[in-house]
Write an enzyme that holds these catalytic residues in place. Structure first.
Site, PDB file in Angstrom:
ATOM      1  CG  ASP A  42      -2.015   1.065   1.076  1.00  0.00           C
ATOM      2  OD1 ASP A  42      -2.507   1.298  -0.040  1.00  0.00           O
ATOM      3  OD2 ASP A  42      -2.340   1.676   2.101  1.00  0.00           O
ATOM      4  CB  CYS A  75     -14.063  -4.333 -15.674  1.00  0.00           C
ATOM      5  SG  CYS A  75     -14.753  -2.680 -15.932  1.00  0.00           S
ATOM      6  CB  CYS A  82     -21.687  -3.157 -16.669  1.00  0.00           C
ATOM      7  SG  CYS A  82     -21.277  -2.849 -14.931  1.00  0.00           S
ATOM      8  CB  CYS A 136     -19.534   7.009  -8.103  1.00  0.00           C
ATOM      9  SG  CYS A 136     -18.389   8.055  -7.174  1.00  0.00           S
ATOM     10  CB  CYS A 193     -13.179   9.351  -4.312  1.00  0.00           C
ATOM     11  SG  CYS A 193     -13.166   7.689  -3.629  1.00  0.00           S
ATOM     12  CB  CYS A 214     -16.957   4.863  -0.112  1.00  0.00           C
ATOM     13  SG  CYS A 214     -18.384   4.732  -1.210  1.00  0.00           S
ATOM     14  CB  CYS A 221     -17.381   2.001  -7.016  1.00  0.00           C
ATOM     15  SG  CYS A 221     -15.812   1.850  -6.138  1.00  0.00           S
ATOM     16  CB  CYS A 266     -18.586  -4.380  -9.182  1.00  0.00           C
ATOM     17  SG  CYS A 266     -17.608  -5.224 -10.445  1.00  0.00           S
TER      18      CYS A 266
HETATM   19  C1  B12 Z   1      -4.112   6.824  -3.195  1.00  0.00           C
HETATM   20  C2  B12 Z   1      -4.995   5.610  -3.029  1.00  0.00           C
HETATM   21  C3  B12 Z   1      -6.359   5.838  -2.834  1.00  0.00           C
HETATM   22  C4  B12 Z   1      -7.005   7.200  -3.030  1.00  0.00           C
HETATM   23  C5  B12 Z   1      -7.154   7.469  -4.539  1.00  0.00           C
HETATM   24  C6  B12 Z   1      -7.668   6.238  -5.319  1.00  0.00           C
HETATM   25  C7  B12 Z   1      -7.578   6.339  -6.814  1.00  0.00           C
HETATM   26  N1  B12 Z   1      -8.213   5.370  -7.463  1.00  0.00           N
HETATM   27  O1  B12 Z   1      -6.964   7.212  -7.394  1.00  0.00           O
HETATM   28  C8  B12 Z   1      -8.356   7.034  -2.277  1.00  0.00           C
HETATM   29  C9  B12 Z   1      -8.196   7.518  -0.848  1.00  0.00           C
HETATM   30  C10 B12 Z   1      -9.553   7.712  -2.892  1.00  0.00           C
HETATM   31  C11 B12 Z   1      -8.486   5.510  -2.260  1.00  0.00           C
HETATM   32  C12 B12 Z   1      -9.683   4.863  -2.053  1.00  0.00           C
HETATM   33  C13 B12 Z   1      -9.826   3.485  -2.057  1.00  0.00           C
HETATM   34  N2  B12 Z   1      -8.838   2.589  -2.025  1.00  0.00           N
HETATM   35 CO1  B12 Z   1      -6.978   3.029  -2.350  1.00  0.00          CO
HETATM   36  N3  B12 Z   1      -5.145   3.263  -2.768  1.00  0.00           N
HETATM   37  C14 B12 Z   1      -4.450   4.307  -3.044  1.00  0.00           C
HETATM   38  C15 B12 Z   1      -2.982   3.901  -3.297  1.00  0.00           C
HETATM   39  C16 B12 Z   1      -2.202   4.161  -1.999  1.00  0.00           C
HETATM   40  C17 B12 Z   1      -2.299   4.597  -4.458  1.00  0.00           C
HETATM   41  C18 B12 Z   1      -3.146   4.612  -5.763  1.00  0.00           C
HETATM   42  C19 B12 Z   1      -2.449   5.438  -6.796  1.00  0.00           C
HETATM   43  O2  B12 Z   1      -2.171   6.603  -6.530  1.00  0.00           O
HETATM   44  N4  B12 Z   1      -2.107   4.826  -7.950  1.00  0.00           N
HETATM   45  C20 B12 Z   1      -1.281   5.467  -8.934  1.00  0.00           C
HETATM   46  C21 B12 Z   1      -2.160   6.314  -9.791  1.00  0.00           C
HETATM   47  C22 B12 Z   1      -1.303   7.379 -10.318  1.00  0.00           C
HETATM   48  O3  B12 Z   1      -2.744   5.390 -10.646  1.00  0.00           O
HETATM   49  P1  B12 Z   1      -3.279   5.840 -12.058  1.00  0.00           P
HETATM   50  O4  B12 Z   1      -2.185   6.148 -12.966  1.00  0.00           O
HETATM   51  O5  B12 Z   1      -4.385   6.791 -11.809  1.00  0.00           O
HETATM   52  O6  B12 Z   1      -3.878   4.481 -12.593  1.00  0.00           O
HETATM   53  C23 B12 Z   1      -5.115   3.990 -12.162  1.00  0.00           C
HETATM   54  C24 B12 Z   1      -6.108   3.921 -13.297  1.00  0.00           C
HETATM   55  O7  B12 Z   1      -5.886   4.904 -14.221  1.00  0.00           O
HETATM   56  C25 B12 Z   1      -5.940   2.533 -13.820  1.00  0.00           C
HETATM   57  N5  B12 Z   1      -5.061   2.350 -14.975  1.00  0.00           N
HETATM   58  C26 B12 Z   1      -3.740   2.545 -15.037  1.00  0.00           C
HETATM   59  N6  B12 Z   1      -3.275   2.175 -16.218  1.00  0.00           N
HETATM   60  C27 B12 Z   1      -4.329   1.727 -16.919  1.00  0.00           C
HETATM   61  C28 B12 Z   1      -4.390   1.224 -18.204  1.00  0.00           C
HETATM   62  C29 B12 Z   1      -5.620   0.803 -18.687  1.00  0.00           C
HETATM   63  C30 B12 Z   1      -5.696   0.245 -20.056  1.00  0.00           C
HETATM   64  C31 B12 Z   1      -6.774   0.913 -17.862  1.00  0.00           C
HETATM   65  C32 B12 Z   1      -8.094   0.485 -18.321  1.00  0.00           C
HETATM   66  C33 B12 Z   1      -6.700   1.428 -16.576  1.00  0.00           C
HETATM   67  C34 B12 Z   1      -5.470   1.827 -16.123  1.00  0.00           C
HETATM   68  O8  B12 Z   1      -5.383   1.764 -12.801  1.00  0.00           O
HETATM   69  C35 B12 Z   1      -4.862   2.560 -11.774  1.00  0.00           C
HETATM   70  C36 B12 Z   1      -5.631   2.116 -10.556  1.00  0.00           C
HETATM   71  O9  B12 Z   1      -5.109   2.619  -9.355  1.00  0.00           O
HETATM   72  C37 B12 Z   1      -3.147   2.374  -3.599  1.00  0.00           C
HETATM   73  C38 B12 Z   1      -1.928   1.510  -3.237  1.00  0.00           C
HETATM   74  C39 B12 Z   1      -0.878   1.540  -4.333  1.00  0.00           C
HETATM   75  N7  B12 Z   1       0.376   1.673  -3.938  1.00  0.00           N
HETATM   76  O10 B12 Z   1      -1.187   1.413  -5.504  1.00  0.00           O
HETATM   77  C40 B12 Z   1      -4.405   2.019  -2.784  1.00  0.00           C
HETATM   78  C41 B12 Z   1      -5.354   0.952  -3.323  1.00  0.00           C
HETATM   79  C42 B12 Z   1      -5.576   1.188  -4.810  1.00  0.00           C
HETATM   80  N8  B12 Z   1      -6.597   1.231  -2.610  1.00  0.00           N
HETATM   81  C43 B12 Z   1      -7.260   0.187  -2.267  1.00  0.00           C
HETATM   82  C44 B12 Z   1      -8.556   0.192  -1.664  1.00  0.00           C
HETATM   83  C45 B12 Z   1      -9.038  -1.101  -1.033  1.00  0.00           C
HETATM   84  C46 B12 Z   1      -9.333   1.354  -1.686  1.00  0.00           C
HETATM   85  C47 B12 Z   1     -10.836   1.466  -1.350  1.00  0.00           C
HETATM   86  C48 B12 Z   1     -11.672   0.306  -1.909  1.00  0.00           C
HETATM   87  C49 B12 Z   1     -11.015   1.575   0.199  1.00  0.00           C
HETATM   88  C50 B12 Z   1     -12.450   1.831   0.620  1.00  0.00           C
HETATM   89  N9  B12 Z   1     -13.276   0.804   0.763  1.00  0.00           N
HETATM   90  O11 B12 Z   1     -12.800   2.970   0.858  1.00  0.00           O
HETATM   91  C51 B12 Z   1     -11.187   2.828  -2.004  1.00  0.00           C
HETATM   92  C52 B12 Z   1     -11.697   2.652  -3.441  1.00  0.00           C
HETATM   93  C53 B12 Z   1     -11.915   3.943  -4.165  1.00  0.00           C
HETATM   94  C54 B12 Z   1     -11.672   3.772  -5.659  1.00  0.00           C
HETATM   95  N10 B12 Z   1     -12.715   3.408  -6.410  1.00  0.00           N
HETATM   96  O12 B12 Z   1     -10.530   3.950  -6.088  1.00  0.00           O
HETATM   97  C55 B12 Z   1      -6.553  -1.088  -2.688  1.00  0.00           C
HETATM   98  C56 B12 Z   1      -7.239  -1.635  -3.938  1.00  0.00           C
HETATM   99  C57 B12 Z   1      -7.282  -3.145  -4.050  1.00  0.00           C
HETATM  100  C58 B12 Z   1      -7.912  -3.526  -5.371  1.00  0.00           C
HETATM  101  N11 B12 Z   1      -8.680  -4.574  -5.380  1.00  0.00           N
HETATM  102  O13 B12 Z   1      -7.697  -2.886  -6.345  1.00  0.00           O
HETATM  103  C59 B12 Z   1      -5.080  -0.549  -2.939  1.00  0.00           C
HETATM  104  C60 B12 Z   1      -4.301  -1.279  -4.035  1.00  0.00           C
HETATM  105  C61 B12 Z   1      -4.374  -0.669  -1.569  1.00  0.00           C
HETATM  106  C62 B12 Z   1      -3.912  -2.085  -1.256  1.00  0.00           C
HETATM  107  N12 B12 Z   1      -2.635  -2.241  -0.994  1.00  0.00           N
HETATM  108  O14 B12 Z   1      -4.655  -3.039  -1.248  1.00  0.00           O
HETATM  109  N13 B12 Z   1      -7.293   4.892  -2.498  1.00  0.00           N
END
Ligand code: B12
Length: 263
Positions: free
Chosen positions: A97, A151, A154, A161, A176, A204, A207, A211
């Site tokens: 994380d 995914c 859908c 949200c 969020c 929260c 979402c 799913c």
């Molecule tokens: C900061 C953070 C948050 C922030 C911002 C989340 C966000 N989605 O931006 C907040 C506080 C809102 C948050 C909330 C939650 N989080 Co959080 N969070 C993180 C953290 C620490 C970093 C995420 C991050 O900044 N990623 C880097 C950014 C820059 O990613 P990005 O470039 O935007 O890329 C994203 C998308 O664009 C997509 N993406 C990237 N490349 C591509 C390419 C294609 C083709 C596609 C389609 C998509 C795609 O995937 C990335 C997903 O993160 C991670 C842990 C980690 N080290 O990854 C946990 C993590 C993602 N969180 C987690 C969890 C459990 C949650 C919550 C479910 C908790 C809850 N119940 O409230 C919620 C879900 C909210 C949501 N729908 O995202 C888990 C997710 C597990 C999983 N099954 O995915 C993680 C992995 C922590 C862990 N170690 O388990 N989180």
């Protein structure tokens, strides 16, 4: 290697470091990355419990068990120690994380799930109810084809949200609700209302709950999660050891007050 990793986690895969090296997250832990990182062994830890644990809950599902960080770090530390012994000469560094690794992206590249429009990793067996953690190593390891899978799109998470935070598969953090429940300081009236009407004072799950890929998700078999389950936060119970402890009591108390105002 397989036996060591199977003992640590029920679901893991390999992401070549080169595939995520341009997407690293800036954080202090980044300095711990092995100098010549080659592979990310990404592991998933299912956390869904029986429905009875969520009845009358006022916190999100991931925060019902005790703080997952020490639980999964202990498992990964043990695996890393065994790997160091078996493969001397290579580095094995554990992260969870609080990690420079974009975990969702790495896990999808490793082939253990698809990336949902809600930006979460959705696995076939446990849905998105998994925590992610990893061991980064300078050992070259065989990986799959490394394609990110998406995914079924859908649109249910986007529609459900409460903050309309999901825009083309990206999360607008400021909107969020999970982020809003964690935010320090004064909230706007709109943000307060979101917390009041959600019934949830930490995180929260909306979402994830809507799913379709999460329907029928397998429950966790990780006993540490079930043994430590506690489905309510309240003003009298100490927050130590819970998933929300890092944020401090002030934010929890503020959110509890907002809930009370609704009642
Ligand atoms: C900061 C953070 C948050 C922030 C911002 C989340 C966000 N989605 O931006 C907040 C506080 C809102 C948050 C909330 C939650 N989080 Co959080 N969070 C993180 C953290 C620490 C970093 C995420 C991050 O900044 N990623 C880097 C950014 C820059 O990613 P990005 O470039 O935007 O890329 C994203 C998308 O664009 C997509 N993406 C990237 N490349 C591509 C390419 C294609 C083709 C596609 C389609 C998509 C795609 O995937 C990335 C997903 O993160 C991670 C842990 C980690 N080290 O990854 C946990 C993590 C993602 N969180 C987690 C969890 C459990 C949650 C919550 C479910 C908790 C809850 N119940 O409230 C919620 C879900 C909210 C949501 N729908 O995202 C888990 C997710 C597990 C999983 N099954 O995915 C993680 C992995 C922590 C862990 N170690 O388990 N989180």
């Amino acid at each position: 290697m397989k036996e060591i990793l199977d003992r640590a986690s029920p679901l893991w895969g390999i992401c070549p470091f080169v595939k995520i090296k341009d997407n690293l997250i800036e954080c202090r832990a980044k300095s711990r990355l092995p100098v010549n990182s080659r592979s990310v062994i990404i592991t998933a830890f299912p956390y869904l419990l029986d429905e009875k644990y969520y009845k009358d809950s006022n916190i999100s599902k991931y925060s019902v068990p005790a703080d997952y960080h020490p639980i999964i770090t202990a498992r990964l530390d043990k695996a890393a120690a065994e790997l160091r012994e078996k493969y001397p000469g290579y580095e094995f560094e554990v992260f969870a994380d609080n990690s420079p690794i974009p975990e969702v992206r790495a896990a999808s590249i490793a082939g253990i799930g698809v990336i949902g429009s809600n930006s979460l990793l959705i696995t076939e067996r446990y849905g998105s109810f998994v925590f992610l953690g990893e061991i980064v190593t300078d050992m070259p390891l065989a990986a799959g084809n490394g394609e990110i899978k998406e995914c079924i799109k859908c649109g249910r998470c986007t529609a459900a949200c409460p903050g309309s935070a999901i825009i083309n598969g990206k999360i607008d953090r400021e909107k969020c609700l999970s982020h809003i429940t964690q935010k320090k300081g004064i909230l706007t009236e709109e943000e307060k209302n979101m917390i009041r009407s959600s019934g949830c004072i930490w995180g929260c799950d909306i979402c994830q709950n809507v799913c379709p890929l999460n329907s029928g998700a397998d429950l966790t078999q990780i006993k540490e999660f079930e043994e430590t389950a506690k489905n309510r936060a309240d003003a009298d119970t100490p927050i130590e050891g819970r998933a929300y402890a890092w944020r401090g009591e002030k934010v929890i108390r503020r959110n509890l007050e907002l809930q009370k105002e609704k009642e």
